[in-house]
Design an enzyme around this catalytic site. Structure first.
Site, mmCIF file in Angstrom:
data_model
loop_
_atom_site.group_PDB
_atom_site.id
_atom_site.type_symbol
_atom_site.label_atom_id
_atom_site.label_comp_id
_atom_site.label_asym_id
_atom_site.label_seq_id
_atom_site.Cartn_x
_atom_site.Cartn_y
_atom_site.Cartn_z
ATOM 1 N N GLY A 303 44.423 35.063 36.344
ATOM 2 C CA GLY A 303 43.917 35.725 37.533
ATOM 3 C C GLY A 303 44.792 36.898 37.903
ATOM 4 C CD GLU A 305 48.719 39.586 42.180
ATOM 5 O OE1 GLU A 305 48.215 39.056 41.172
ATOM 6 O OE2 GLU A 305 49.900 39.999 42.202
ATOM 7 C CD GLU A 330 45.918 35.165 40.765
ATOM 8 O OE1 GLU A 330 46.573 36.067 41.335
ATOM 9 O OE2 GLU A 330 46.323 34.624 39.708
ATOM 10 C CE1 TYR A 416 54.783 34.473 36.705
ATOM 11 C CE2 TYR A 416 53.153 33.602 38.208
ATOM 12 C CZ TYR A 416 53.570 34.582 37.337
ATOM 13 O OH TYR A 416 52.769 35.671 37.120
#
Ligand code: BES
Ligand code: ZN
Length: 639
Positions: A303, A305, A330, A416
């Site tokens: 994905g 954003e 996202e 992350y």
């Protein structure tokens, strides 16, 4: 105090940190802030925003599917310091037709030498209106032949098979291949666009659509958009194809090709609940609508954003909503990343790490504590594994990328997962209520502005630590942000999160006994993935055949599960899985799946390398340049 819209000086970060919420113009929509600290320096732009900066971009572009390029003009609003005589823009392969001021008078410009990564600077001599007065620079241009931000798809690469498709991907520094502006995350800009495309294609962008499409002759239509909140330019995005819209809730909906629209909408029914949950945690959603587009499978990411229009891979559709953590992620960027944005690519954790933590909070609120605890356990374990693999003192495992190494080479888990574990650890030490209050304030104070690691730490020390030596020691803030490896105060995952699956995996390791089909079918996507990740590295063909027969792996509708199965099969030279791997690699261009599968083949040596080469020759033209770049390296592609 009003912060002027343009300040041609470098203020110290501490000044920013010392301002109160009332002092800062964050709530002021559309007034782009300036770079206010030395830490805001971005080495990946040619722009010199303290001299002259772009505040607004107006695009007027035609999508040329035959020529595979965009063509038209970009009108830039510029604010220049008193003594500025020129403005520097970023470009990468753009074909410039001419540059003029807002009155049509030609302006002198030079195009500098190209650097493989950054592209080339365009230095424009400003006209008479230098000084604080705003002026316009109009660039007439087309994108170059290898514009990396744009992927043009043949009809065969779409679900419908009838019409072409195009989408852009700006992050990190690719938008300069189709938009001549100052392409740096700290140089926020408002924008508007008018885009024409051949009928019956529909154009969507990461801005609010204005009015109905307008017929412009030659079988084309024009679509207009505007983004009135200033955004980092990597968030300007477009997609065009034969797409339809389905409403999901009062402020959310999904675009997709008609062939996938129903499945996409069914998978996304929790969207409105996610937005509500996110607002409860970190305050109002400030972008108006939240729409998504499900792209064709060559989209290289899970994905992206893009504001008001998240871009999604179709591979997240499983039929049971098990991969919708992606949407929570996202959506979370609407706060962490889009509202408050790192100004340097070296502060990746401020966008992605904070988002991963926020994602888990949304998951907890919408899907319950168990699913959130499981996802935390997966994050923690991938971080621990990545640290073990790379070495605890490897500079690529620092959250803030140290000087001397590229922020684009950082270990992903260190951004992350380490970010998630860092914020979880702060939450545990500080207490959820107080930590949430701080984070909510962080987003309020810096709304629509760039931020740095230094600002985050200074404000946390000012507002939460507040001189408490014990708390300062317990948090280990600098070690988390600047240090490598996994700090010792990290909150460990709940050992019960995967108790059942871990027992089943242990039993399989001991005597080869498999969970029943029924047990397997009752597991969540995360549980199934956990089990597959715990399979022994080396397995025989008989073992793999038994596994597939019992669990129906090659028939799964969940691409995350299918990927793990194919990876295990290829790693073990399991011939029966090759045709399915080949189909999967031909259909899907998502880097996270494609690169490891080629790697698995390649690592087997003489068995898999010819297979990898044969498949790649077929599938390479359909991949996005990013995926292509990675696989080229794995298989040593030389054309
Ligand atoms: N912003 C990223 C995608 C990205 C990262 C694009 C770096 C270009 C450079 C996006 O928010 C993201 O993290 N996507 C993940 C999803 C996930 C962690 C749930 C992906 O695509 O896998
Ligand atoms: Zn992200």
């Amino acid at each position: 105090m009003r912060v002027p819209a343009f300040t041609p000086v470098l203020a110290l970060p501490f000044l920013v940190a010392a301002c109160t919420a009332d002092d800062l113009p964050g709530e002021e929509r559309g007034v782009p802030p300036v770079l206010t600290s030395e830490q805001a320096f971005d080495e990946f732009t040619y722009a010199r925003p303290t001299e002259a900066r772009v505040t607004h971009v107006a695009l007027d572009l035609d999508l040329d599917f035959e020529g595979r390029r965009v063509e038209g003009t970009a009108t830039l609003d510029v604010e220049a310091a008193e003594d500025a005589t020129e403005i520097v823009l970023d470009s990468n392969g753009l074909i410039i037709g001419g540059i003029s001021d807002g009155n049509g008078n030609a302006l002198d410009y030079t195009i500098g030498e190209a650097d493989g990564e950054k592209g080339e600077p365009i230095t424009v001599t400003l006209g008479e209106l230098t000084g604080p007065a705003l002026q316009q620079v109009v660039v007439t241009y087309a994108s170059g032949p290898d514009a990396e931000a744009l992927q043009w798809l043949d009809p065969e690469q779409t679900a419908g098979g009838e019409y072409p498709y195009v989408f852009s991907q700006g992050q990190a520094i690719l938008n300069r291949t189709w938009i001549p502006t100052q392409d740096s995350p700290g140089i926020r800009q408002t924008w508007e666009a008018r885009i024409t495309a051949p009928k019956p294609l529909t154009v969507v962008m990461s801005g609010i659509s204005r009015g109905e499409p307008e017929d412009v002759g030659e079988n084309r239509r024009a679509f207009e958009f505007a983004m009135e909140n200033s955004v980092p330019p990597y968030l300007i995005a477009l997609a065009a194809g034969n797409i339809d819209f389905a409403e999901l809730g009062p402020r959310s909906g999904v675009w997709a090709e008609p062939e996938v629209l129903d499945a996409a909408a069914a998978e996304l029914v929790d969207t409105e609940a996610m937005i509500d949950a996110a607002e409860d945690i970190y305050g109002p959603y400030r972008w108006g609508r939240y729409d998504m587009i499900v792209l064709p499978p060559s989209f290289p990411y899970g994905g992206m954003e893009n504001p008001v229009m998240t871009f999604l891979t179709p591979t997240f559709i499983a039929g049971d909503r098990s991969n919708t953590g992606l949407v929570a992620h996202e959506l979370a960027h609407s706060w962490s990343g889009n509202l408050v944005t790192y100004s340097s690519w070296r502060d990746g954790w401020l966008n992605e790490g904070v988002t991963s933590y926020f994602e888990s909070r949304i998951t907890e609120a919408v899907f319950g504590e168990k699913r959130a605890a499981q996802e935390y356990a997966l994050s923690y374990d991938s971080l621990a594994e990545a640290v073990a693999e790379n070495g605890a003192d490897n500079p690529n495992t620092a959250m803030r990328t140290p000087e001397g190494i590229s922020p684009f080479d950082t270990v992903g888990e260190a951004i992350y997962d380490k970010g998630t574990v860092f914020l979880r650890t702060m939450e545990a030490i500080i207490g959820r209520e107080r930590f949430d209050e701080f984070m909510r304030g962080w987003f309020d104070r810096h709304a629509f502005q760039p931020a740095t690691s230094e600002m985050f730490l200074a404000e946390l020390r000012d507002q939460v630590v507040d001189g408490d030596e014990d708390l300062e020691q317990a948090l280990m803030l600098d070690e988390w942000v600047y240090g490598t490896g996994l700090p010792e105060n990290a909150v460990a995952p709940d050992p019960q999160a995967f108790a059942e699956v871990d027992n089943a995996a242990a039993a399989y390791g001991e005597d080869g006994s498999l969970p029943s089909a029924e047990t397997w079918g009752g597991w969540t996507g995360a549980e199934q993935q956990r089990f597959l990740r715990e399979l022994p590295e080396t397995m025989t063909a008989d073992q793999l055949a038994a596994l597939d027969a019992q669990l129906g792996l090659s028939d799964t509708g969940n691409n995350e599960v299918l990927f793990l199965w194919l990876q295990a099969a290829l790693r073990n030279q399991y011939q029966p899985a090759v045709p399915q791997a080949e189909t999967f690699l031909a259909d899907v261009g998502r880097n996270k799946f494609v690169a490891p599968l080629f790697q698995a083949l390649w690592d087997t040596g003489s068995w898999g390398q010819p297979i990898a080469r044969r498949i790649y020759r077929e599938t390479r033209p359909g991949y996005h340049s990013m995926t292509r770049g990675n696989v080229d390296e794995i298989v040593g592609w030389e054309g």
